[in-house]
Write an enzyme that holds these catalytic residues in place. Sequence first.
Site, PDB file in Angstrom:
ATOM      1  N   CYS A 126      33.758  39.749  34.347  1.00 42.06           N
ATOM      2  CA  CYS A 126      33.903  37.996  35.110  1.00 42.06           C
ATOM      3  C   CYS A 126      35.367  36.863  34.404  1.00 42.06           C
ATOM      4  CB  CYS A 126      33.104  37.194  35.353  1.00 42.06           C
ATOM      5  SG  CYS A 126      31.772  37.077  33.752  1.00 42.06           S
ATOM      6  N   GLY A 127      36.201  37.697  33.893  1.00 38.69           N
ATOM      7  CA  GLY A 127      37.324  37.039  33.799  1.00 38.69           C
ATOM      8  C   GLY A 127      36.896  36.114  31.986  1.00 38.69           C
TER       9      GLY A 127
END
Length: 321
Positions: A88-89
């Site tokens: 998720c980055g």
Amino acid sequence: MSLKEIKNRIASVNSTRKITSAMKMVASSKLHHAQGMIENMLPYERMLEHILKAFLVSMPDAQTVFNRERKELKRIALVVYSSNSSLCGGFNANIIKMMQQAVNHYREAGVTDIVVYPIGRKAAEQAAKLGLTLAGDFTHLAEKPSAQVCAGIATELAGKFARQEFDKVELIYHHFKSAGSQILTRRTFLPIDLSTEVGRYNDRDLSSNLVTAKAQEYLRKKRTSEEKKKDEAKPLNDNFIVEPDMKSILETLIPKELNLMLYTALLDSNASEHAARMVAMQTATDNADELLRVLNLQYNKSRQQAITNELLDIMGGTVNN
């Protein structure tokens, strides 16, 4: 690189692209659900916050243990919201960085007794590495937000603050503004902060899952238009008549507001996680598309070169004969 190697790499990238594309669609669906949960909760949150803060500000004698700052800080509690999984980055990395900054800030001020309430596995793992005291296991909340469990945590924090077991409680989470914007936030939970304006954390746009530049520009203009309408609206009447008595009112309102603050931060974090994962998977899919374009071009060039070399060999053999 041989033709076979290029072909195998194209197949590998194609397989990865299918996975990232599917994960993006799943994250988009979960984000839509998370936005719906926030939207259902917002009207109640806005009105309750307005009533409580306006009441505490307008009534000079409306003082409770929950809105008095402690002169000396000895024991701090941090409620840190992260996710249980990766991909998720920079969502978890940013939360962990801010948690470390908060811990360093308090340790420099001489506070060594710091307790962490980790909402999410990533926060729990990092807090354990830092040698911090964990208040419990709340990893399940990161995937399945529960107002009832949040109310239990809020009641525990409020009780310990009232008994002076905690001198200050902070929330560290991502505030969800829109699908393309999540703001890393460090917010005071206790004592209740009356200095922040009412509605400061209600600037969300829950109408779209789009993260393109054009979509963001449209949402920005829409927010500006809505803010003008709010300025023109008449404020609520803040002249309160207290019945049956002020103590009963505060004992009812404050726990509700604290429960809601904790639950709102959880919903914000949950929506922010899905938005961050959706953007990360979209970026990975776009990168895969670009890599496939380059590999297909390289494959075609190598194939053409191989055909040309074979033709030259045939022509050379004919001339020699």
